[in-house]
Design a protein around this motif. Structure first.
Motif, PDB file in Angstrom:
ATOM      1  N   ARG A 172       0.924  -1.212   0.020  1.00 52.99           N
ATOM      2  CA  ARG A 172       0.094  -0.186  -0.240  1.00 52.99           C
ATOM      3  C   ARG A 172       1.029   1.231  -0.125  1.00 52.99           C
ATOM      4  NH1 ARG A 172      -5.451  -0.488   1.187  1.00 52.99           N
ATOM      5  NH2 ARG A 172      -6.062  -2.892   0.666  1.00 52.99           N
ATOM      6  N   VAL A 173       0.891   2.117  -0.906  1.00 50.16           N
ATOM      7  CA  VAL A 173       1.164   3.510  -1.003  1.00 50.16           C
ATOM      8  C   VAL A 173       0.198   4.589  -0.773  1.00 50.16           C
ATOM      9  CG1 VAL A 173       3.306   2.459  -1.957  1.00 50.16           C
ATOM     10  CG2 VAL A 173       1.550   3.380  -3.451  1.00 50.16           C
ATOM     11  N   GLU A 174       0.681   5.753  -0.724  1.00 51.66           N
ATOM     12  CA  GLU A 174      -0.316   6.891  -0.912  1.00 51.66           C
ATOM     13  C   GLU A 174      -0.419   7.140  -2.420  1.00 51.66           C
ATOM     14  OE1 GLU A 174       0.483  10.560   1.277  1.00 51.66           O
ATOM     15  OE2 GLU A 174       0.928   9.588   3.023  1.00 51.66           O
ATOM     16  N   ARG A 175      -1.890   7.515  -2.850  1.00 50.40           N
ATOM     17  CA  ARG A 175      -1.895   7.727  -4.250  1.00 50.40           C
ATOM     18  C   ARG A 175      -1.203   8.808  -4.726  1.00 50.40           C
ATOM     19  NH1 ARG A 175      -6.688   5.898  -6.734  1.00 50.40           N
ATOM     20  NH2 ARG A 175      -7.967   4.579  -5.528  1.00 50.40           N
ATOM     21  N   GLY A 176      -0.774   8.420  -5.950  1.00 47.85           N
ATOM     22  CA  GLY A 176       0.115   9.697  -6.633  1.00 47.85           C
ATOM     23  C   GLY A 176       0.354   9.283  -8.168  1.00 47.85           C
ATOM     24  N   SER A 177       1.332   9.648  -8.708  1.00 53.25           N
ATOM     25  CA  SER A 177       1.498   9.421  -9.997  1.00 53.25           C
ATOM     26  C   SER A 177       2.734   9.052 -10.516  1.00 53.25           C
ATOM     27  CB  SER A 177       1.023  10.664 -10.874  1.00 53.25           C
ATOM     28  OG  SER A 177       2.020  11.598 -10.579  1.00 53.25           O
ATOM     29  N   VAL A 178       3.017   8.418 -11.680  1.00 56.02           N
ATOM     30  CA  VAL A 178       4.329   7.691 -11.959  1.00 56.02           C
ATOM     31  C   VAL A 178       4.285   7.693 -13.406  1.00 56.02           C
ATOM     32  CG1 VAL A 178       3.338   5.347 -12.012  1.00 56.02           C
ATOM     33  CG2 VAL A 178       5.936   5.601 -11.570  1.00 56.02           C
ATOM     34  N   PRO A 179       5.435   8.048 -14.131  1.00 54.28           N
ATOM     35  CA  PRO A 179       5.938   7.831 -15.462  1.00 54.28           C
ATOM     36  C   PRO A 179       5.830   6.653 -15.900  1.00 54.28           C
ATOM     37  CG  PRO A 179       7.467   9.358 -14.414  1.00 54.28           C
ATOM     38  CD  PRO A 179       6.902   8.676 -13.340  1.00 54.28           C
ATOM     39  N   ARG A 180       5.053   6.457 -17.167  1.00 54.72           N
ATOM     40  CA  ARG A 180       4.988   5.125 -17.670  1.00 54.72           C
ATOM     41  C   ARG A 180       6.525   4.505 -17.570  1.00 54.72           C
ATOM     42  NH1 ARG A 180       0.476   7.792 -19.848  1.00 54.72           N
ATOM     43  NH2 ARG A 180      -1.421   6.228 -19.933  1.00 54.72           N
ATOM     44  N   ALA A 181       7.341   5.225 -18.109  1.00 56.41           N
ATOM     45  CA  ALA A 181       8.782   4.593 -18.196  1.00 56.41           C
ATOM     46  C   ALA A 181       9.271   4.050 -16.948  1.00 56.41           C
ATOM     47  CB  ALA A 181       9.526   5.648 -18.952  1.00 56.41           C
ATOM     48  N   ASP A 182       8.837   4.550 -15.857  1.00 55.49           N
ATOM     49  CA  ASP A 182       9.315   3.731 -14.528  1.00 55.49           C
ATOM     50  C   ASP A 182       8.345   2.671 -14.261  1.00 55.49           C
ATOM     51  OD1 ASP A 182      11.079   5.693 -13.589  1.00 55.49           O
ATOM     52  OD2 ASP A 182       9.856   7.190 -13.043  1.00 55.49           O
ATOM     53  N   VAL A 183       7.035   2.775 -14.562  1.00 58.27           N
ATOM     54  CA  VAL A 183       6.335   1.525 -14.620  1.00 58.27           C
ATOM     55  C   VAL A 183       6.979   0.290 -15.378  1.00 58.27           C
ATOM     56  CG1 VAL A 183       4.098   0.545 -15.024  1.00 58.27           C
ATOM     57  CG2 VAL A 183       4.295   2.793 -14.291  1.00 58.27           C
ATOM     58  N   ALA A 184       7.434   0.630 -16.694  1.00 57.46           N
ATOM     59  CA  ALA A 184       8.059  -0.382 -17.524  1.00 57.46           C
ATOM     60  C   ALA A 184       9.334  -1.020 -16.886  1.00 57.46           C
ATOM     61  CB  ALA A 184       8.121   0.014 -18.917  1.00 57.46           C
ATOM     62  N   ALA A 185      10.273  -0.135 -16.200  1.00 56.64           N
ATOM     63  CA  ALA A 185      11.214  -0.639 -15.708  1.00 56.64           C
ATOM     64  C   ALA A 185      11.074  -1.304 -14.275  1.00 56.64           C
ATOM     65  CB  ALA A 185      12.048   0.713 -15.150  1.00 56.64           C
ATOM     66  N   VAL A 186      10.026  -0.907 -13.861  1.00 61.70           N
ATOM     67  CA  VAL A 186       9.469  -1.795 -12.301  1.00 61.70           C
ATOM     68  C   VAL A 186       9.012  -3.430 -12.870  1.00 61.70           C
ATOM     69  CG1 VAL A 186       8.064  -2.103 -10.350  1.00 61.70           C
ATOM     70  CG2 VAL A 186       9.363   0.151 -11.080  1.00 61.70           C
ATOM     71  N   VAL A 187       8.243  -3.163 -13.852  1.00 63.26           N
ATOM     72  CA  VAL A 187       7.864  -4.631 -14.491  1.00 63.26           C
ATOM     73  C   VAL A 187       8.983  -5.501 -14.863  1.00 63.26           C
ATOM     74  CG1 VAL A 187       6.460  -5.544 -16.204  1.00 63.26           C
ATOM     75  CG2 VAL A 187       5.629  -3.510 -15.196  1.00 63.26           C
ATOM     76  N   LEU A 188       9.876  -5.006 -15.667  1.00 64.85           N
ATOM     77  CA  LEU A 188      10.945  -5.613 -16.182  1.00 64.85           C
ATOM     78  C   LEU A 188      11.683  -6.182 -14.872  1.00 64.85           C
ATOM     79  CD1 LEU A 188      12.310  -7.104 -18.402  1.00 64.85           C
ATOM     80  CD2 LEU A 188      13.855  -4.885 -18.822  1.00 64.85           C
ATOM     81  N   ALA A 189      12.042  -5.109 -14.190  1.00 64.85           N
ATOM     82  CA  ALA A 189      12.783  -5.591 -12.869  1.00 64.85           C
ATOM     83  C   ALA A 189      12.155  -6.788 -12.061  1.00 64.85           C
ATOM     84  CB  ALA A 189      12.998  -4.462 -11.891  1.00 64.85           C
ATOM     85  N   ALA A 190      10.584  -6.718 -12.133  1.00 63.66           N
ATOM     86  CA  ALA A 190      10.006  -7.737 -11.241  1.00 63.66           C
ATOM     87  C   ALA A 190      10.157  -8.987 -11.840  1.00 63.66           C
ATOM     88  CB  ALA A 190       8.579  -7.308 -11.009  1.00 63.66           C
ATOM     89  N   VAL A 191      10.142  -8.987 -13.258  1.00 63.54           N
ATOM     90  CA  VAL A 191      10.168 -10.331 -14.188  1.00 63.54           C
ATOM     91  C   VAL A 191      11.417 -10.969 -13.670  1.00 63.54           C
ATOM     92  CG1 VAL A 191      10.540 -11.331 -16.413  1.00 63.54           C
ATOM     93  CG2 VAL A 191       8.846  -9.404 -16.136  1.00 63.54           C
ATOM     94  N   LEU A 192      12.512 -10.237 -13.717  1.00 64.65           N
ATOM     95  CA  LEU A 192      13.525 -10.823 -13.458  1.00 64.65           C
ATOM     96  C   LEU A 192      13.936 -10.975 -11.907  1.00 64.65           C
ATOM     97  CD1 LEU A 192      15.500  -8.279 -15.860  1.00 64.65           C
ATOM     98  CD2 LEU A 192      14.942 -10.731 -16.322  1.00 64.65           C
ATOM     99  N   ASP A 193      13.256 -10.698 -10.963  1.00 64.92           N
ATOM    100  CA  ASP A 193      13.504 -10.859  -9.467  1.00 64.92           C
ATOM    101  C   ASP A 193      12.512 -11.719  -8.889  1.00 64.92           C
ATOM    102  OD1 ASP A 193      13.954 -10.625  -6.821  1.00 64.92           O
ATOM    103  OD2 ASP A 193      14.510  -8.265  -6.860  1.00 64.92           O
ATOM    104  N   ASP A 194      12.863 -13.103  -8.485  1.00 66.74           N
ATOM    105  CA  ASP A 194      11.539 -13.868  -7.918  1.00 66.74           C
ATOM    106  C   ASP A 194      11.186 -13.696  -6.777  1.00 66.74           C
ATOM    107  OD1 ASP A 194      12.050 -15.612 -10.386  1.00 66.74           O
ATOM    108  OD2 ASP A 194      13.260 -17.259  -9.525  1.00 66.74           O
ATOM    109  N   ARG A 195      12.024 -12.777  -6.071  1.00 66.58           N
ATOM    110  CA  ARG A 195      11.595 -12.310  -4.855  1.00 66.58           C
ATOM    111  C   ARG A 195      10.245 -11.558  -4.697  1.00 66.58           C
ATOM    112  NH1 ARG A 195      15.987  -8.582  -2.312  1.00 66.58           N
ATOM    113  NH2 ARG A 195      15.637  -7.835  -4.392  1.00 66.58           N
TER     114      ARG A 195
END
Length: 220
Positions: A172-195
């Motif tokens: 849970r985080v406070e509502r806010g905004s985020v660049p799509r480019a950061d979303v993509a970077a987090v998605v790819l990082a998540a794909v590669l991080d089994d944790r």
């Protein structure tokens, strides 16, 4: 090298995921429904597969996933598409993707959802908004129940701005905004991080680097 299939690959986040994967020297497969978009994906360095997730069977979509190590679901009907397509794309496409991944033997699935979709809706909420929230909420519920190695990323308001590389990521985080480019970077990082397997994480801009934010999110 990781082979990543992206459903909704012509969307803004989907294209960014493909671009980042190619830059990392991964193999990227873009799942799209419109053949006119093949050239755009190939210019990114991705392989294009034509599958309409609103009409395809799970078996047909699974053929596009064969050989992939992970699947990213980032498809969405988009603004102005109406309640029916929210159901067929945002919900139905997600369920189809999970089943197709299972059939193809791909256990790793990362889904792009939306922040706050578990929260109650206002009585006067617009029909399209209600349909969107319900579709995302139920898609996430279905993926959490699937026998897959899933991660769900729930970004806040999406911005067409350059990546900052500084985020906040937690259950849970406070509502806010985020660049799509950061979303993509987090998605790819998540794909590669089994944790991140089995984690549902909300994402907005913040002060931590992506690596730091993931470390904190999986430790919490």
């Amino acid at each position: 090298m990781t082979r990543i299939a992206v459903v909704g690959a012509h969307g803004k986040v989907g294209q960014l995921v493909l671009r980042l994967a190619v830059e990392r020297a991964d193999e990227a497969i873009g799942i799209i429904r419109n053949p006119e978009h093949i050239e755009e994906l190939e210019q990114l360095g991705a392989e294009a597969q034509i599958v309409d997730i609103e009409s395809a069977t799970a078996e047909e979509l699974a053929q596009a996933f064969v050989g992939a190590d992970a699947v990213v679901f980032s498809a969405g009907a988009g603004g102005g598409s109406g309640p029916e397509r929210k159901r067929t794309v945002d919900y139905g496409g997600s369920v189809l993707t999970a089943e197709a991944a299972r059939l193809a033997g791909v256990r790793r699935v990362v889904q792009v959802s939306a922040i706050g979709v578990d929260e109650p809706l206002d009585d006067d909420a617009a029909e399209d908004w209600v349909a969107y929230v319900e579709a995302k909420r139920e898609a996430d519920e279905q993926l959490r129940a699937a026998d897959l190695d899933w991660t769900i990323i729930r970004p806040g308001g999406l911005l067409d701005e350059p990546a900052t590389g500084r985020i906040e990521l937690a259950e849970r985080v406070e509502r806010g905004s985020v660049p799509r480019a950061d979303v993509a970077a987090v998605v790819l990082a998540a794909v590669l991080d089994d944790r991140t397997i089995g984690k549902q994480l909300e994402l907005v801009s913040g002060e931590r680097s992506i690596d730091e934010a993931i470390d904190a999110a999986v430790a919490g």
